[in-house]
Design a protein around this motif. Structure first.
Motif: not given
Length: 146
Positions: A4-5, A41, A7, A136-138, A140, A24, A39
């Motif tokens: 999971i990504t 950011k 920030w 990635m989102q979600g 992965w 989440r 991530g």
């Protein structure tokens, strides 16, 4: 391995064992190993606020040296609890197997609004060196060092 990504600074707070729950808007049935990807950011403003600033400083981190774009830890996603009460009072988390009240520091490190989900992360292992990876989102699949 699932990944999971997250920030920064939240990814590093998890990697250091300072943040036990990742919040989440969605639940997951996954219960097993999971990699924590930092991530690209960085929320620079939050890094200057307490308790973020002092907890990061305790481990030698500042807004300027947080790893980004890399996997920083692996852990176990032990449970997914729903936030029953939050914002303004004691935060209570519930799943079919447990009920937990979290403390002020943990509350400061997440968004514990009623109806959200708190992913309980255990057995956290900080990697000796961050491993570059594209996030990635979600949830992965991370291939490791490939």
């Amino acid at each position: 391995m699932r990944c999971i990504t997250i920030w920064q600074p939240w990814a590093t707070l998890i990697a250091l064992g300072e943040k036990k729950f990742e919040t989440r808007s969605w639940a997951t049935k996954h219960r097993d190993s999971i990699a924590i990807h930092a991530g690209k950011k960085v929320d620079k403003a939050i890094c200057q606020k307490e308790p973020f600033r002092s907890v990061l400083a305790k481990h030698g981190y500042t807004v300027n040296n947080l790893p980004t774009g890399s996997v920083v830890a692996v852990c176990r996603l032990a449970d997914c609890l729903q936030v029953i009460e939050g914002c303004g009072g004691e935060v209570k988390l519930e799943s079919p197997s447990q009920s937990i009240a979290i403390g002020d520091k943990e509350n400061a490190f997440g968004l514990f609004d009623a109806g959200r989900f708190a992913w309980e992360l255990t057995d956290v292992r900080l990697l000796p060196k961050p491993i570059p990876a594209k996030g990635m989102q979600g949830l992965w699949n991370w291939e490791g060092n490939k």
